[in-house]
Write an enzyme that holds these catalytic residues in place. Structure first.
Site, PDB file in Angstrom:
ATOM      1  N   SER A  87      -4.354 -23.650  10.702  1.00  0.00           N
ATOM      2  CA  SER A  87      -5.235 -25.188  10.362  1.00  0.00           C
ATOM      3  C   SER A  87      -4.775 -25.855  10.033  1.00  0.00           C
ATOM      4  O   SER A  87      -5.445 -27.017  10.529  1.00  0.00           O
ATOM      5  CB  SER A  87      -6.112 -24.454  10.160  1.00  0.00           C
ATOM      6  OG  SER A  87      -7.039 -23.762  11.269  1.00  0.00           O
TER       7      SER A  87
ATOM      8  N   VAL B 207      -4.810 -20.826   6.792  1.00  0.00           N
ATOM      9  CA  VAL B 207      -4.823 -19.359   6.599  1.00  0.00           C
ATOM     10  C   VAL B 207      -4.009 -18.491   6.567  1.00  0.00           C
ATOM     11  O   VAL B 207      -3.906 -17.834   5.458  1.00  0.00           O
ATOM     12  CB  VAL B 207      -5.442 -18.444   7.955  1.00  0.00           C
ATOM     13  CG1 VAL B 207      -6.890 -18.870   8.326  1.00  0.00           C
ATOM     14  CG2 VAL B 207      -5.076 -18.210   8.901  1.00  0.00           C
TER      15      VAL B 207
HETATM   16  N1  GLU Z   1      -4.190 -19.672  14.152  1.00  0.00           N
HETATM   17  C1  GLU Z   1      -5.413 -19.116  13.709  1.00  0.00           C
HETATM   18  C2  GLU Z   1      -6.822 -19.482  14.589  1.00  0.00           C
HETATM   19  O1  GLU Z   1      -6.786 -19.583  15.440  1.00  0.00           O
HETATM   20  C3  GLU Z   1      -5.540 -20.728  12.624  1.00  0.00           C
HETATM   21  C4  GLU Z   1      -6.870 -20.474  11.423  1.00  0.00           C
HETATM   22  C5  GLU Z   1      -7.065 -21.164  10.740  1.00  0.00           C
HETATM   23  O2  GLU Z   1      -5.712 -21.846   9.268  1.00  0.00           O
HETATM   24  O3  GLU Z   1      -7.866 -21.765  10.497  1.00  0.00           O
HETATM   25  O4  GLU Z   1      -7.347 -18.514  13.818  1.00  0.00           O
END
Ligand code: GLU
Length: 319
Positions: free
Chosen positions: A78, A272
Site C-alpha cells: 500500500s 501489508v
Molecule cells: N495489494 C494489497 C491489496 O490490495 C495492498 C494492501 C496493503 O498493503 O494495504 O490488498
C-alpha cells in the site's frame, strides 16, 4: 505505549545521542515484532520471516543511520498508493485528481467496500484500496507500467526498484476484493479507465520490490518538498507535497491512523508487506521493515520503533 508527557534528558544536537535513540528504537521494534504475524491473505506474503526487522533513517544533510534488515527487498504494497497519488497530482493536477476521489479518512479497513456502496459513490481517499484503484484508473489512460515504475524509481530515489513477479502473480490470483471494488466503481459510472487494465497496474504497483532504505528515501523526498536532495531535481512540484503528507497523516496507517497520529504524529504510510515510510518535514526520511503485522495490517515493530523515535527525538508535527 507512552502514557507520560515527560521526556528523559536528551541533547537533540548530539549525533551520538541520536544514534543511540535510533538503536533503542530498533531493539524495541525487534522485540515488539514478536507480537505480530505476517499477512497471509496474499499467499506469497506469508513466506516473509516475521522476525525480520530493520530501520533506516536518512537526514537531509546526507547522513544515514541503519540497524537490522535494511537491504532485504519486499513488496511495497500500500505504500505505492503514495506514489500513485503523487503521479496523479503531477500529471493531472489537484482539481482533476480530487474530482474523482475524496480526501476523508474512512475509519474502515483498507480493503473495505462497505461505505463505497452505501455512503459515497466516490472513494473516501487515495490511501485505501478503493481510492488507489480509482487514482490508478485515471493514470491508466496515459501511463503504462514502465512509466509508473520509472516515476516510482525517481520518487524513491532508487534505480533498483523492480517488479516482484511472484507477489504480483499471487495478488492477481487472489485479489477478488479488489476486483469487486473496481467493478463496483465501474457499475457506479465513476471509474475513469478500463477495469482490467486499472487492476493490473494497481497489482503491479503493489508488487514493487523495495527495502527499508528505499522507504527512507521516499520519506526524505517528501521531507524535502519533492526535491531530490542529492541532484537538486524536483520530482514533483513542492505545492503538492502538503497534500500528500496531509493524506498520509490522516489516512496513511489504515484504520489506525488516528491512534498513530496521536502516538507518533509523523506523516507515514504502511503496507501489508511490512514496510512503513515516514516523513519528518525538513529533517528526516524514515523507512522500517517488519513483516509481523497487527490486526489493522500495520507493522508492529515499525510502529514501536517510530513511536520511540518520535517521543525522544520530538518528531511529532504538533510538537
Ligand atoms: N495489494 C494489497 C491489496 O490490495 C495492498 C494492501 C496493503 O498493503 O494495504 O490488498
Amino acid at each position: 505505549m507512552y502514557f507520560t508527557y515527560e521526556r528523559p534528558e536528551f541533547d537533540a544536537g548530539d549525533p551520538k545521542e541520536i544514534r543511540r535513540v535510533i538503536e533503542e528504537a530498533y531493539v524495541n521494534g525487534k522485540e515488539a515484532a514478536k507480537n505480530g504475524k505476517a499477512a497471509d491473505y496474499i499467499p506469497e506474503l506469508a513466506k516473509a520471516d516475521p522476525e525480520d526487522f530493520g530501520i533506516c533513517v536518512k537526514s537531509l544533510d546526507g547522513e544515514t543511520i541503519a540497524f537490522g534488515e535494511v537491504e532485504k527487498r519486499f513488496s511495497i504494497q500500500s505504500i505505492s498508493k503514495v506514489i500513485n497519488l503523487a503521479a496523479a497530482l503531477k500529471y493531472l493536477g489537484f482539481r482533476e485528481t480530487f474530482s474523482h476521489v475524496h480526501m476523508e479518512p474512512s475509519g474502515d479497513a483498507f480493503n473495505s467496500i462497505l461505505k463505497l456502496d452505501t455512503v459515497s459513490d466516490l472513494p473516501f481517499n487515495p490511501m485505501i484500496n478503493a481510492g488507489a484503484i480509482q487514482v490508478m484508473s485515471m493514470l491508466s489512460n496515459f501511463m503504462d507500467f514502465e512509466d509508473l515504475m520509472e516515476f516510482a524509481r525517481a520518487f524513491c530515489m532508487d534505480e533498483e526498484i523492480t517488479l516482484n513477479e511472484a507477489v504480483y502473480r499471487s495478488e492477481a490470483e487472489t485479489g477478488d476484493r479488489n476486483r469487486a471494488i473496481v467493478y463496483l466503481l465501474k457499475s457506479k459510472g465513476v471509474l475513469q479507465g478500463d477495469p482490467d487494465k486499472t487492476l493490473d497496474l494497481y497489482f503491479k504497483m503493489c508488487s514493487l520490490n523495495v527495502n527499508a532504505k528505499t522507504l527512507a528515501n521516499m520519506g526524505l523526498l517528501l521531507s524535502n518538498k519533492g526535491q531530490n536532495p542529492f541532484t537538486g531535481k524536483y520530482i514533483i512540484h513542492p505545492g503538492y507535497i502538503r497534500t500528500i503528507r496531509s493524506l498520509m497523516f490522516t489516512c496513511g496507517m489504515y484504520d489506525e491512523s488516528g491512534e498513530y497520529g496521536v502516538l507518533v504524529g509523523v506523516p507515514s504510510k504502511s503496507g501489508v508487506g511490512g514496510g512503513i515510510a515516514a516523513s519528518v518535514s525538513g529533517r528526516l526520511g524514515i523507512g522500517t521493515y517488519g513483516p509481523a503485522l497487527n490486526r489493522k495490517g500495520n507493522s508492529v515493530g515499525g510502529i514501536a520503533a517510530l513511536q520511540h523515535m518520535s517521543h525522544l527525538l520530538q518528531l511529532n508535527v504538533f510538537g
